[in-house]
Scaffold this motif. Sequence first.
Motif: not given
Length: 196
Positions: A3-9, A141-160
């Motif tokens: 998750x690219x957010x980890x580097x930013x944290x 990993x590719x299946x997970x990356x393209x899953x809508x539910x994973x995208x939504x979770x990442x979106x929320x984390x990025x938003x916070x």
Amino acid sequence: MRNPIHKRLEHFASWQHLTFMACLCERMYPNFKLFCQMTEQPEQAKTYQNILNLVWEYLTVKDAKINFDHQLQKLEDIIPDVNDYDFFGVVPALDAAESLGELLHSIIAGSTLEQAIKISQLSLQTVATLLETEQERELLENDLKSAVEIEQELDVQWQIYRILNECEKRNVDLILDLKNEIRSAGISNIGIEITQ
């Protein structure tokens, strides 16, 4: 899953890490609450919520005196054992409890970056485990990356992350707004909805 957010944290101050973690724990709370409802343990859901409330208090009330070692002991008493239950609900409940445990450890030990990354991963892991359970297979990993539910979770984390990143210094109103927004939404990272 990376998750690219980890580097930013890495650039966050500890109050930003703690707020980020508290937000994710708040989002996982409905998973824990539903498990407690299904197993008829309402007191345990209350304990989780009370501990989380004390974390918010610690973040927003100047000089709040809270014994987090004691809170950690209380939490350890309500962590479910996956071997005692044969339904999926115990998994997200365990992830929620473990996340809150990480948050308490980080307050007690004063190290926050590692825990922030761990809770971010735990929250994603809950979503991934649900998808794998529903599809009855291990997902790549590719299946997970393209899953809508994973995208939504990442979106929320990025938003916070973005909201916290725009804040130069600790802002109590902003912290309370984040808490209230997540709490009033009442929807967990895997779509469990609770009414307050």
